[in-house]
Design a protein around this motif. Structure first.
Motif, mmCIF file in Angstrom:
data_model
loop_
_atom_site.group_PDB
_atom_site.id
_atom_site.type_symbol
_atom_site.label_atom_id
_atom_site.label_comp_id
_atom_site.label_asym_id
_atom_site.label_seq_id
_atom_site.Cartn_x
_atom_site.Cartn_y
_atom_site.Cartn_z
ATOM 1 N N LEU A 304 0.829 -1.198 0.000
ATOM 2 C CA LEU A 304 0.000 0.000 0.000
ATOM 3 C C LEU A 304 0.869 1.256 0.000
ATOM 4 N N LYS A 305 1.908 1.287 0.816
ATOM 5 C CA LYS A 305 2.826 2.420 0.887
ATOM 6 C C LYS A 305 4.173 2.107 0.247
ATOM 7 N N ASN A 306 4.258 0.989 -0.503
ATOM 8 C CA ASN A 306 5.506 0.584 -1.150
ATOM 9 C C ASN A 306 6.645 0.508 -0.137
ATOM 10 N N THR A 307 6.458 -0.299 0.884
ATOM 11 C CA THR A 307 7.433 -0.371 1.955
ATOM 12 C C THR A 307 7.524 -1.790 2.486
ATOM 13 N N VAL A 308 8.362 -1.993 3.494
ATOM 14 C CA VAL A 308 8.472 -3.250 4.224
ATOM 15 C C VAL A 308 8.385 -2.935 5.707
ATOM 16 N N TYR A 309 7.482 -3.601 6.424
ATOM 17 C CA TYR A 309 7.330 -3.384 7.858
ATOM 18 C C TYR A 309 8.174 -4.394 8.627
ATOM 19 N N ILE A 310 8.809 -3.914 9.698
ATOM 20 C CA ILE A 310 9.718 -4.722 10.509
ATOM 21 C C ILE A 310 9.121 -4.915 11.892
ATOM 22 N N ALA A 322 9.434 -0.403 12.765
ATOM 23 C CA ALA A 322 10.030 0.431 11.719
ATOM 24 C C ALA A 322 9.542 -0.033 10.360
ATOM 25 N N HIS A 323 9.791 0.790 9.349
ATOM 26 C CA HIS A 323 9.495 0.371 7.984
ATOM 27 C C HIS A 323 10.489 0.997 7.026
#
Length: 540
Positions: A304-310, A322-323
């Motif tokens: 959705l936000k073009n990211t990776v959640y940690i 973090a992401h």
């Protein structure tokens, strides 16, 4: 570092949906594709030449596209699954197996036989082995994740918490948790326990879909009148995390006036519950999440936000810590390097200078500074993130990527895999080709030996060189990647940067399945890329 796209017919020009290395020193590589086959290959490295591929065998018992292949943690068994709903377990055999009515394949250099078949009823998108190789977790389009007993050839548990396709599954390498990711916009984490009678209990400890985020908007006097009648707003804004991040399924709006100008405009902070994962409209079959090799982190691709959640191991029942923002396209898969690396140290001259300053300003003996790392670990973990058009390599000590690979393929990436020694990264794509990224020994760092104490005298995470590698394609190169955003009181926003330009030409397919052609590339280190010779990338 050397990068190369292998111009061979991996699966008769059909899409490649999955790729995996055998976790031992034999160098085998398995691929799965839209031609209904699983194929076995071997990576061959000779002197300083780029690695090349040798074809070994085709495994052709599936009756539909094969979406995923995974070697067992012990390397003896290969599991494959796909649109026929079956999980097939393969093992190498000395005796050739030819079914009635089929011709013997004289091109096969190895023979693999079926050890077992776990029969399902729905298309399977992803699978994961348990650390002891006794069980397999699968995710399928019937909205369930299933746990299979490999030895008993039986389904022992079905998880039905999702309301849409389960597109990614992961098994904790320490054997305590499993995780699933679905196009229903949820990531679920479960703990499990086996009883003495062989039964299993599975407990949901975390469901992640929404997050309370403060939204800062500028509201005019007319907007204030409208807000008196409605508490909802659709204004676009910069996202800022709230001080207390709670996993909630209800929207909460809070207005606080902070500034007023001559035009009676007001900066208003609103707290709103936002979705953090995308729905089924994402143009990808896969959302491959992963635990790190030590089990300390769970990394989930968020499109959705073009990211990776940690997520941290101690916070698997809480929201991500973090992401990774700044990706141009949605993240598809995350895979972790199996090797732990030592933390980067100070240069010797700087260390000596610091000791001299301490001795001059204090009568006490100098003390070693504490390791300063983005993730508080005594070693570095390296992981790769595949988006739809690029691959980025990160580590846990700094907040910027070590390497950015872009413009490698015409179509979207589907899967990535690290070799057992952490020196080779393979990338698979729906255009029917794979790329190989090869690192020299110790190029990514010195392996960490947990039997020896380490010296905690490390520098603060610095901005490493981001290397951009390209091949001649028509894909527009994405923007450079920004720092990791930590979910704290600081604002979360995506910064834009100028796009890098690269030359473009047309590549042609000239070789059959077992012929390996080199794509010649030359890199202008750091941002600008030009095509010529091989990629030689050095990370300092």
């Amino acid at each position: 570092m050397k990068a190369k796209t292998l111009q061979i017919h991996w699966h008769d020009r059909q899409p490649i949906f999955s790729i995996d290395f055998e976790p031992c020193g034999k160098g085998r590589l398995a691929t799965a594709g839209g031609d209904e086959n699983v194929r076995i290959w071997k990576i061959i490295k000779e002197n300083n030449e780029p690695p090349h591929i040798e074809y070994l065998s085709s495994l052709n018992r599936h009756t539909a596209s094969v979406n995923v292949v995974r070697f067992s943690p012990k390397g003896a068994i290969l599991a494959s699954a796909g649109d026929d709903g079956n999980i097939i377990l393969w093992q190498q055999s000395e005796q050739k197996e030819v079914l009635f009515g089929e011709d013997e394949d004289n091109f096969n250099k190895e023979t693999w036989r079926i050890v077992n078949m776990l029969r399902g009823s729905s298309d399977i998108y992803d699978i994961a082995w348990s650390p002891d190789a006794k069980y397999i977790l699968s995710g399928s389009i019937d909205n369930t994740a299933k746990i299979w007993d490999v030895k008993k050839n039986a389904l022992i548990y079905s998880i039905s918490d999702h309301s849409h396709f389960v597109q990614g599954v992961a098994w904790d390498p320490l054997g305590e948790y499993i995780a699933t990711q679905s196009s229903d916009r949820y990531v679920n984490v479960y703990s499990y326990q086996f009883k003495k009678n062989g039964a299993i209990t599975v407990t949901n400890i975390g469901k992640f879909s929404k997050m309370d985020i403060k939204t800062k908007v500028e509201v005019t006097e007319n907007d204030n009148k409208k807000n008196d009648q409605s508490t909802n707003t659709n204004d676009k804004s910069i996202l800022t995390p709230v001080s207390s991040l709670n996993n909630t399924n209800t929207n909460t709006n809070t207005n606080t006036n902070t500034n007023t100008n001559n035009n009676s405009n007001t900066n208003t902070i609103q707290t709103k519950s936002n979705r953090i994962y995308h729905d089924e409209t994402l143009t990808s079959f896969f959302r491959r999440l992963s635990f790190t090799s030590d089990g300390s982190l769970l990394l989930t691709p968020a499109d959705l936000k073009n990211t990776v959640y940690i997520y941290t191991r101690g916070g698997l029942n809480r929201l991500p810590m973090a992401h990774l923002p700044g990706h141009k396209k949605p993240a598809i898969a995350v895979r972790c390097n199996p090797i732990k690396y030592k933390l980067r140290n100070y240069k010797k001259e700087k260390e000596d200078k610091d000791k001299m300053e301490v001795n001059q300003n204090s009568n006490t003996s100098p003390t070693k500074s504490k390791a300063n790392s983005f993730i508080n670990l005594p070693y570095r973990l390296i992981y790769a993130v595949a988006t739809q058009d690029s691959v980025l390599i990160y580590d846990t000590q700094q907040t910027t990527p070590l390497v950015l690979l872009t413009n490698l393929h015409y179509a979207t990436f589907t899967d990535i895999a690290w070799s057992y020694d952490g020196c080779t990264l393979m990338l698979a794509s729906t255009d029917g080709y794979c790329s190989i990224v090869s690192f020299e020994n110790n190029e990514l760092g010195e392996p960490y030996d947990n039997t020896k104490p380490i010296e905690i005298s490390n520098e603060e995470p610095t901005i490493a060189k981001t290397i951009v590698a390209t091949l001649p394609t028509k894909i527009v190169q994405p923007s450079s990647v920004n720092n990791i955003n930590i979910l704290s009181q600081s604002s979360i926003k995506r910064k834009s940067s100028s796009n890098n330009k690269s030359s473009s030409s047309t590549s042609t397919i000239r070789s059959p399945m077992k012929i390996d052609e080199t794509v010649n590339i030359h890199i202008h280190i750091h941002i600008h890329i030009h095509i010529h010779i091989h990629i030689y990338i050095y990370i300092y």
